[in-house]
Design a protein around this motif. Structure first.
Motif, PDB file in Angstrom:
ATOM      1  N   SER A 130       0.828  -1.211   0.000  1.00 27.78           N
ATOM      2  CA  SER A 130       0.000   0.000   0.000  1.00 27.78           C
ATOM      3  C   SER A 130       0.859   1.257   0.000  1.00 27.78           C
ATOM      4  O   SER A 130       0.576   2.212  -0.736  1.00 27.78           O
ATOM      5  CB  SER A 130      -0.942  -0.006   1.209  1.00 27.78           C
ATOM      6  N   GLU A 131       1.923   1.263   0.815  1.00 31.27           N
ATOM      7  CA  GLU A 131       2.767   2.455   0.869  1.00 31.27           C
ATOM      8  C   GLU A 131       3.578   2.602  -0.407  1.00 31.27           C
ATOM      9  O   GLU A 131       3.777   3.722  -0.899  1.00 31.27           O
ATOM     10  CB  GLU A 131       3.700   2.399   2.081  1.00 31.27           C
ATOM     11  N   ILE A 132       4.051   1.499  -0.957  1.00 24.82           N
ATOM     12  CA  ILE A 132       4.768   1.571  -2.235  1.00 24.82           C
ATOM     13  C   ILE A 132       3.853   2.168  -3.293  1.00 24.82           C
ATOM     14  O   ILE A 132       4.262   3.025  -4.089  1.00 24.82           O
ATOM     15  CB  ILE A 132       5.257   0.173  -2.666  1.00 24.82           C
ATOM     16  N   SER A 133       2.605   1.737  -3.319  1.00 27.31           N
ATOM     17  CA  SER A 133       1.641   2.262  -4.283  1.00 27.31           C
ATOM     18  C   SER A 133       1.449   3.761  -4.092  1.00 27.31           C
ATOM     19  O   SER A 133       1.424   4.531  -5.062  1.00 27.31           O
ATOM     20  CB  SER A 133       0.307   1.528  -4.127  1.00 27.31           C
ATOM     21  N   ARG A 134       1.332   4.187  -2.832  1.00 31.18           N
ATOM     22  CA  ARG A 134       1.105   5.608  -2.555  1.00 31.18           C
ATOM     23  C   ARG A 134       2.313   6.448  -2.949  1.00 31.18           C
ATOM     24  O   ARG A 134       2.169   7.513  -3.556  1.00 31.18           O
ATOM     25  CB  ARG A 134       0.804   5.800  -1.068  1.00 31.18           C
ATOM     26  N   VAL A 135       3.516   5.984  -2.618  1.00 26.24           N
ATOM     27  CA  VAL A 135       4.729   6.755  -2.875  1.00 26.24           C
ATOM     28  C   VAL A 135       5.044   6.830  -4.367  1.00 26.24           C
ATOM     29  O   VAL A 135       5.475   7.869  -4.877  1.00 26.24           O
ATOM     30  CB  VAL A 135       5.919   6.151  -2.101  1.00 26.24           C
ATOM     31  N   THR A 136       4.816   5.734  -5.082  1.00 20.78           N
ATOM     32  CA  THR A 136       5.165   5.685  -6.509  1.00 20.78           C
ATOM     33  C   THR A 136       4.053   6.175  -7.420  1.00 20.78           C
ATOM     34  O   THR A 136       4.311   6.519  -8.581  1.00 20.78           O
ATOM     35  CB  THR A 136       5.521   4.256  -6.933  1.00 20.78           C
ATOM     36  N   GLY A 137       2.807   6.169  -6.928  1.00 18.41           N
ATOM     37  CA  GLY A 137       1.678   6.510  -7.780  1.00 18.41           C
ATOM     38  C   GLY A 137       1.203   5.360  -8.638  1.00 18.41           C
ATOM     39  O   GLY A 137       0.329   5.543  -9.490  1.00 18.41           O
ATOM     40  N   LEU A 138       1.767   4.164  -8.431  1.00 11.98           N
ATOM     41  CA  LEU A 138       1.343   2.984  -9.174  1.00 11.98           C
ATOM     42  C   LEU A 138       0.080   2.395  -8.548  1.00 11.98           C
ATOM     43  O   LEU A 138      -0.162   2.544  -7.342  1.00 11.98           O
ATOM     44  CB  LEU A 138       2.434   1.917  -9.167  1.00 11.98           C
ATOM     45  N   GLU A 139      -0.720   1.719  -9.359  1.00 10.14           N
ATOM     46  CA  GLU A 139      -1.832   0.977  -8.799  1.00 10.14           C
ATOM     47  C   GLU A 139      -1.284  -0.111  -7.882  1.00 10.14           C
ATOM     48  O   GLU A 139      -0.181  -0.626  -8.084  1.00 10.14           O
ATOM     49  CB  GLU A 139      -2.666   0.352  -9.915  1.00 10.14           C
ATOM     50  N   LYS A 140      -2.061  -0.488  -6.875  1.00 10.55           N
ATOM     51  CA  LYS A 140      -1.559  -1.417  -5.875  1.00 10.55           C
ATOM     52  C   LYS A 140      -1.149  -2.751  -6.490  1.00 10.55           C
ATOM     53  O   LYS A 140      -0.127  -3.333  -6.113  1.00 10.55           O
ATOM     54  CB  LYS A 140      -2.618  -1.655  -4.793  1.00 10.55           C
ATOM     55  N   SER A 141      -1.911  -3.227  -7.480  1.00 10.99           N
ATOM     56  CA  SER A 141      -1.562  -4.502  -8.115  1.00 10.99           C
ATOM     57  C   SER A 141      -0.240  -4.402  -8.858  1.00 10.99           C
ATOM     58  O   SER A 141       0.581  -5.323  -8.837  1.00 10.99           O
ATOM     59  CB  SER A 141      -2.673  -4.941  -9.070  1.00 10.99           C
ATOM     60  N   ALA A 142      -0.005  -3.255  -9.527  1.00 16.33           N
ATOM     61  CA  ALA A 142       1.257  -3.054 -10.248  1.00 16.33           C
ATOM     62  C   ALA A 142       2.416  -2.948  -9.274  1.00 16.33           C
ATOM     63  O   ALA A 142       3.504  -3.494  -9.511  1.00 16.33           O
ATOM     64  CB  ALA A 142       1.175  -1.807 -11.116  1.00 16.33           C
ATOM     65  N   ALA A 143       2.198  -2.239  -8.166  1.00 20.12           N
ATOM     66  CA  ALA A 143       3.237  -2.124  -7.136  1.00 20.12           C
ATOM     67  C   ALA A 143       3.566  -3.484  -6.542  1.00 20.12           C
ATOM     68  O   ALA A 143       4.736  -3.808  -6.297  1.00 20.12           O
ATOM     69  CB  ALA A 143       2.777  -1.161  -6.048  1.00 20.12           C
ATOM     70  N   GLN A 144       2.533  -4.297  -6.348  1.00 19.40           N
ATOM     71  CA  GLN A 144       2.742  -5.625  -5.780  1.00 19.40           C
ATOM     72  C   GLN A 144       3.559  -6.504  -6.718  1.00 19.40           C
ATOM     73  O   GLN A 144       4.498  -7.183  -6.294  1.00 19.40           O
ATOM     74  CB  GLN A 144       1.395  -6.277  -5.490  1.00 19.40           C
ATOM     75  N   ARG A 145       3.225  -6.482  -8.001  1.00 15.83           N
ATOM     76  CA  ARG A 145       3.953  -7.309  -8.972  1.00 15.83           C
ATOM     77  C   ARG A 145       5.403  -6.859  -9.091  1.00 15.83           C
ATOM     78  O   ARG A 145       6.326  -7.686  -9.146  1.00 15.83           O
ATOM     79  CB  ARG A 145       3.257  -7.251 -10.341  1.00 15.83           C
ATOM     80  N   ALA A 146       5.611  -5.542  -9.152  1.00 16.62           N
ATOM     81  CA  ALA A 146       6.975  -5.027  -9.294  1.00 16.62           C
ATOM     82  C   ALA A 146       7.811  -5.368  -8.069  1.00 16.62           C
ATOM     83  O   ALA A 146       8.958  -5.820  -8.182  1.00 16.62           O
ATOM     84  CB  ALA A 146       6.944  -3.516  -9.515  1.00 16.62           C
ATOM     85  N   HIS A 200       7.312  -7.754  -5.843  1.00 15.42           N
ATOM     86  CA  HIS A 200       7.518  -9.200  -5.750  1.00 15.42           C
ATOM     87  C   HIS A 200       8.614  -9.649  -6.718  1.00 15.42           C
ATOM     88  O   HIS A 200       9.469 -10.472  -6.372  1.00 15.42           O
ATOM     89  CB  HIS A 200       6.212  -9.929  -6.068  1.00 15.42           C
ATOM     90  N   THR A 201       8.599  -9.097  -7.930  1.00 14.64           N
ATOM     91  CA  THR A 201       9.627  -9.457  -8.917  1.00 14.64           C
ATOM     92  C   THR A 201      11.015  -9.041  -8.432  1.00 14.64           C
ATOM     93  O   THR A 201      11.984  -9.809  -8.543  1.00 14.64           O
ATOM     94  CB  THR A 201       9.320  -8.786 -10.266  1.00 14.64           C
ATOM     95  N   LEU A 202      11.121  -7.829  -7.901  1.00 11.03           N
ATOM     96  CA  LEU A 202      12.410  -7.358  -7.393  1.00 11.03           C
ATOM     97  C   LEU A 202      12.875  -8.190  -6.202  1.00 11.03           C
ATOM     98  O   LEU A 202      14.075  -8.417  -6.018  1.00 11.03           O
ATOM     99  CB  LEU A 202      12.294  -5.881  -6.991  1.00 11.03           C
ATOM    100  N   TRP A 203      11.923  -8.673  -5.399  1.00 11.23           N
ATOM    101  CA  TRP A 203      12.265  -9.560  -4.290  1.00 11.23           C
ATOM    102  C   TRP A 203      12.800 -10.894  -4.809  1.00 11.23           C
ATOM    103  O   TRP A 203      13.820 -11.396  -4.336  1.00 11.23           O
ATOM    104  CB  TRP A 203      11.034  -9.770  -3.415  1.00 11.23           C
ATOM    105  N   ARG A 204      12.138 -11.431  -5.828  1.00 15.94           N
ATOM    106  CA  ARG A 204      12.592 -12.705  -6.392  1.00 15.94           C
ATOM    107  C   ARG A 204      13.979 -12.559  -7.033  1.00 15.94           C
ATOM    108  O   ARG A 204      14.781 -13.501  -7.021  1.00 15.94           O
ATOM    109  CB  ARG A 204      11.580 -13.203  -7.434  1.00 15.94           C
ATOM    110  N   LEU A 205      14.270 -11.387  -7.580  1.00 11.90           N
ATOM    111  CA  LEU A 205      15.570 -11.147  -8.209  1.00 11.90           C
ATOM    112  C   LEU A 205      16.652 -10.810  -7.189  1.00 11.90           C
ATOM    113  O   LEU A 205      17.838 -10.750  -7.545  1.00 11.90           O
ATOM    114  CB  LEU A 205      15.457 -10.009  -9.228  1.00 11.90           C
TER     115      LEU A 205
END
Length: 262
Positions: free
Chosen positions: A37-53, A55-60
Protein backbone atom coordinates in the motif's frame (compact mmCIF):
# COMPACT_ATOMS: atom_id res chain seq x y z
CA UNK A 1 21.45 18.60 -24.74
CA UNK A 2 18.64 16.59 -26.27
CA UNK A 3 15.11 17.14 -25.03
CA UNK A 4 13.80 14.25 -22.98
CA UNK A 5 11.10 12.23 -24.74
CA UNK A 6 7.83 11.39 -23.09
CA UNK A 7 7.21 7.74 -22.30
CA UNK A 8 4.38 7.60 -24.83
CA UNK A 9 6.76 8.67 -27.61
CA UNK A 10 9.18 5.79 -27.04
CA UNK A 11 7.91 2.54 -28.50
CA UNK A 12 10.97 0.62 -27.26
CA UNK A 13 10.29 1.52 -23.64
CA UNK A 14 9.28 -1.48 -21.50
CA UNK A 15 6.63 -0.31 -19.08
CA UNK A 16 7.16 -3.08 -16.54
CA UNK A 17 10.85 -2.16 -16.26
CA UNK A 18 9.93 1.48 -15.71
CA UNK A 19 7.57 0.47 -12.89
CA UNK A 20 10.22 -1.72 -11.27
CA UNK A 21 12.72 1.11 -11.17
CA UNK A 22 10.09 3.48 -9.81
CA UNK A 23 9.65 1.04 -6.95
CA UNK A 24 13.41 0.77 -6.33
CA UNK A 25 13.84 4.56 -6.38
CA UNK A 26 10.99 5.00 -3.88
CA UNK A 27 13.09 3.59 -1.05
CA UNK A 28 15.00 6.32 0.76
CA UNK A 29 15.68 7.62 4.25
CA UNK A 30 12.00 8.46 5.01
CA UNK A 31 10.89 5.18 3.41
CA UNK A 32 13.35 2.57 4.63
CA UNK A 33 10.81 -0.24 4.44
CA UNK A 34 7.36 -0.34 2.84
CA UNK A 35 4.45 -2.64 2.21
CA UNK A 36 2.42 -2.78 -0.99
CA UNK A 37 0.00 0.00 0.00
CA UNK A 38 2.77 2.45 0.87
CA UNK A 39 4.77 1.57 -2.23
CA UNK A 40 1.64 2.26 -4.28
CA UNK A 41 1.11 5.61 -2.55
CA UNK A 42 4.73 6.76 -2.87
CA UNK A 43 5.17 5.69 -6.51
CA UNK A 44 1.68 6.51 -7.78
CA UNK A 45 1.34 2.98 -9.17
CA UNK A 46 -1.83 0.98 -8.80
CA UNK A 47 -1.56 -1.42 -5.87
CA UNK A 48 -1.56 -4.50 -8.11
CA UNK A 49 1.26 -3.05 -10.25
CA UNK A 50 3.24 -2.12 -7.14
CA UNK A 51 2.74 -5.62 -5.78
CA UNK A 52 3.95 -7.31 -8.97
CA UNK A 53 6.98 -5.03 -9.29
CA UNK A 54 8.00 -5.44 -5.65
CA UNK A 55 7.52 -9.20 -5.75
CA UNK A 56 9.63 -9.46 -8.92
CA UNK A 57 12.41 -7.36 -7.39
CA UNK A 58 12.27 -9.56 -4.29
CA UNK A 59 12.59 -12.70 -6.39
CA UNK A 60 15.57 -11.15 -8.21
CA UNK A 61 17.23 -10.28 -4.91
CA UNK A 62 17.07 -6.47 -5.12
CA UNK A 63 14.50 -6.26 -2.32
CA UNK A 64 14.30 -8.27 0.86
CA UNK A 65 11.58 -8.68 3.46
CA UNK A 66 11.97 -7.10 6.87
CA UNK A 67 11.76 -9.73 9.63
CA UNK A 68 8.56 -9.42 11.60
CA UNK A 69 6.67 -6.87 9.51
CA UNK A 70 7.19 -8.54 6.13
CA UNK A 71 7.66 -5.13 4.53
CA UNK A 72 10.15 -4.72 1.71
CA UNK A 73 13.48 -2.93 1.96
CA UNK A 74 16.49 -2.57 -0.33
CA UNK A 75 18.91 -5.47 -0.25
CA UNK A 76 22.69 -5.38 -0.34
CA UNK A 77 22.52 -6.49 -3.94
CA UNK A 78 21.44 -2.96 -4.88
CA UNK A 79 24.86 -1.74 -3.82
CA UNK A 80 26.42 -4.00 -6.43
CA UNK A 81 25.08 -1.75 -9.20
CA UNK A 82 26.79 1.32 -7.75
CA UNK A 83 30.00 -0.60 -7.24
CA UNK A 84 29.93 -1.79 -10.84
CA UNK A 85 29.56 1.81 -11.97
CA UNK A 86 32.71 2.68 -10.02
CA UNK A 87 34.53 -0.32 -11.48
CA UNK A 88 33.68 0.52 -15.08
CA UNK A 89 33.80 4.33 -15.15
CA UNK A 90 37.02 5.78 -16.56
CA UNK A 91 36.96 8.87 -14.36
CA UNK A 92 36.51 6.94 -11.12
CA UNK A 93 39.41 4.68 -12.05
CA UNK A 94 41.73 7.50 -13.10
CA UNK A 95 41.00 9.81 -10.17
CA UNK A 96 42.02 7.41 -7.36
CA UNK A 97 45.73 8.38 -7.05
CA UNK A 98 44.87 12.08 -7.29
CA UNK A 99 42.31 11.78 -4.50
CA UNK A 100 44.99 10.14 -2.35
CA UNK A 101 47.43 12.95 -3.13
CA UNK A 102 44.93 15.66 -2.20
CA UNK A 103 44.06 13.90 1.04
CA UNK A 104 47.77 13.87 1.98
CA UNK A 105 48.51 17.43 0.90
CA UNK A 106 45.43 19.25 2.25
CA UNK A 107 43.30 19.36 5.37
CA UNK A 108 40.11 19.18 3.32
CA UNK A 109 37.37 16.70 2.68
CA UNK A 110 37.98 15.54 -0.90
CA UNK A 111 34.98 14.88 -3.13
CA UNK A 112 34.59 13.52 -6.64
CA UNK A 113 31.31 14.61 -8.18
CA UNK A 114 29.74 14.02 -11.58
CA UNK A 115 27.03 15.93 -13.42
CA UNK A 116 23.71 14.17 -13.90
CA UNK A 117 21.18 16.41 -15.60
CA UNK A 118 20.56 19.35 -13.27
CA UNK A 119 22.26 17.75 -10.28
CA UNK A 120 25.72 17.11 -8.99
CA UNK A 121 26.19 13.57 -7.68
CA UNK A 122 28.79 12.64 -5.09
CA UNK A 123 30.61 9.59 -6.48
CA UNK A 124 33.36 9.53 -3.86
CA UNK A 125 33.63 11.39 -0.56
CA UNK A 126 36.51 11.37 1.89
CA UNK A 127 35.35 13.44 4.85
CA UNK A 128 37.51 14.98 7.57
CA UNK A 129 36.51 14.92 11.23
CA UNK A 130 35.67 18.64 11.08
CA UNK A 131 33.13 18.09 8.31
CA UNK A 132 31.36 15.09 9.86
CA UNK A 133 29.06 17.39 11.80
CA UNK A 134 27.85 18.93 8.55
CA UNK A 135 26.12 15.66 7.63
CA UNK A 136 27.65 15.81 4.18
CA UNK A 137 27.07 12.09 3.83
CA UNK A 138 23.28 12.41 4.03
CA UNK A 139 22.78 13.90 0.58
CA UNK A 140 24.28 12.20 -2.46
CA UNK A 141 22.70 14.72 -4.85
CA UNK A 142 22.57 18.49 -4.80
CA UNK A 143 21.42 21.06 -7.37
CA UNK A 144 24.31 21.96 -9.64
CA UNK A 145 23.50 25.67 -9.77
CA UNK A 146 24.17 26.27 -6.06
CA UNK A 147 27.34 24.26 -5.41
CA UNK A 148 30.93 25.04 -6.23
CA UNK A 149 31.40 21.59 -7.76
CA UNK A 150 28.25 22.09 -9.82
CA UNK A 151 29.42 25.46 -11.11
CA UNK A 152 32.83 23.97 -11.92
CA UNK A 153 31.12 21.29 -14.01
CA UNK A 154 28.65 23.66 -15.69
CA UNK A 155 31.66 25.75 -16.73
CA UNK A 156 32.78 22.77 -18.82
CA UNK A 157 29.58 22.81 -20.90
CA UNK A 158 28.72 24.93 -23.95
CA UNK A 159 26.55 27.98 -23.21
CA UNK A 160 23.40 26.48 -24.75
CA UNK A 161 23.66 23.40 -22.54
CA UNK A 162 24.25 25.56 -19.47
CA UNK A 163 21.10 27.56 -20.20
CA UNK A 164 19.15 24.34 -20.72
CA UNK A 165 20.29 23.00 -17.34
CA UNK A 166 19.34 26.25 -15.62
CA UNK A 167 15.96 26.33 -17.36
CA UNK A 168 15.18 22.88 -15.97
CA UNK A 169 16.46 23.69 -12.47
CA UNK A 170 14.35 24.85 -9.54
CA UNK A 171 16.33 28.04 -8.96
CA UNK A 172 15.83 29.30 -5.41
CA UNK A 173 17.95 30.31 -2.42
CA UNK A 174 19.02 27.25 -0.43
CA UNK A 175 21.18 29.23 2.01
CA UNK A 176 21.63 32.99 2.54
CA UNK A 177 24.77 32.90 0.35
CA UNK A 178 23.18 30.92 -2.49
CA UNK A 179 23.64 32.46 -5.94
CA UNK A 180 20.35 31.50 -7.61
CA UNK A 181 19.54 34.23 -10.15
CA UNK A 182 20.20 33.12 -13.74
CA UNK A 183 22.27 36.15 -14.74
CA UNK A 184 24.45 35.88 -11.66
CA UNK A 185 24.95 32.14 -12.16
CA UNK A 186 26.05 32.75 -15.75
CA UNK A 187 28.43 35.45 -14.53
CA UNK A 188 29.84 33.06 -12.00
CA UNK A 189 30.32 30.38 -14.65
CA UNK A 190 32.21 32.88 -16.79
CA UNK A 191 34.50 33.71 -13.88
CA UNK A 192 35.09 30.01 -13.27
CA UNK A 193 36.12 29.47 -16.89
CA UNK A 194 38.57 32.36 -16.65
CA UNK A 195 40.19 31.41 -13.35
CA UNK A 196 39.93 27.61 -13.77
CA UNK A 197 38.16 26.95 -10.45
CA UNK A 198 34.92 27.67 -8.59
CA UNK A 199 34.69 28.85 -5.02
CA UNK A 200 31.74 28.75 -2.65
CA UNK A 201 31.17 29.77 0.96
CA UNK A 202 28.10 28.38 2.76
CA UNK A 203 26.06 28.42 -0.42
CA UNK A 204 24.51 24.95 -0.11
CA UNK A 205 25.20 23.98 3.50
CA UNK A 206 26.30 25.70 6.68
CA UNK A 207 29.94 26.06 7.75
CA UNK A 208 31.25 24.92 4.37
CA UNK A 209 33.95 26.41 2.17
CA UNK A 210 34.45 24.56 -1.10
CA UNK A 211 37.06 24.94 -3.82
CA UNK A 212 36.29 22.96 -6.98
CA UNK A 213 37.78 22.33 -10.41
CA UNK A 214 35.94 20.64 -13.27
CA UNK A 215 37.10 18.42 -16.11
CA UNK A 216 35.71 16.28 -18.92
CA UNK A 217 36.48 12.78 -20.12
CA UNK A 218 36.87 13.28 -23.88
CA UNK A 219 36.21 9.60 -24.58
CA UNK A 220 32.79 9.51 -22.92
CA UNK A 221 31.73 13.13 -22.53
CA UNK A 222 31.29 12.64 -18.77
CA UNK A 223 31.70 15.85 -16.80
CA UNK A 224 33.15 15.71 -13.29
CA UNK A 225 34.77 17.86 -10.64
CA UNK A 226 37.06 17.44 -7.69
CA UNK A 227 36.00 19.52 -4.71
CA UNK A 228 37.93 20.36 -1.55
CA UNK A 229 35.60 21.19 1.33
CA UNK A 230 36.70 22.89 4.55
CA UNK A 231 34.96 23.67 7.83
CA UNK A 232 34.64 27.45 7.99
CA UNK A 233 34.92 27.37 11.79
CA UNK A 234 38.58 26.40 11.61
CA UNK A 235 39.70 27.58 8.15
CA UNK A 236 39.50 30.96 6.43
CA UNK A 237 38.87 31.70 2.77
CA UNK A 238 42.40 33.09 2.50
CA UNK A 239 43.90 29.91 3.94
CA UNK A 240 41.98 27.75 1.47
CA UNK A 241 43.24 29.81 -1.46
CA UNK A 242 46.82 29.73 -0.21
CA UNK A 243 46.86 26.04 0.62
CA UNK A 244 44.94 24.42 -2.18
CA UNK A 245 44.05 26.55 -5.21
CA UNK A 246 47.16 26.01 -7.32
CA UNK A 247 47.50 22.41 -6.17
CA UNK A 248 43.94 21.54 -7.17
CA UNK A 249 44.23 23.16 -10.60
CA UNK A 250 47.50 21.33 -11.23
CA UNK A 251 46.04 18.00 -10.13
CA UNK A 252 43.00 18.37 -12.39
CA UNK A 253 45.21 19.41 -15.32
CA UNK A 254 47.24 16.22 -14.90
CA UNK A 255 44.11 14.13 -14.55
CA UNK A 256 42.54 15.65 -17.66
CA UNK A 257 45.73 15.01 -19.62
CA UNK A 258 45.75 11.40 -18.52
CA UNK A 259 42.14 10.91 -19.62
CA UNK A 260 42.88 12.55 -22.98
CA UNK A 261 45.81 10.21 -23.56
CA UNK A 262 43.90 7.01 -22.86
Amino acid sequence: MAEEKKDTDDHLLVGSVVKAFRVLEAFDRPHRSMGFSEISRVTGLEKSAAQRAAHTLWRLGYLEKTPGSGEYRLSLRCQDIGMRFAETNRIVEAVAPYISLLRRKTQASVNLTMLDGTETVFVQRHTTVDMLGNKLGVRARLPAYCTATGIAMLARLPDDEVRDVLARSDLRPVMPNTVWQTDRILERIGETRAQRYAFGVEEDMASDITLACGFTDPATGDVAAIGLSYFSGTTSVEEVHAQARDLLVSVVDNLAGELAGN
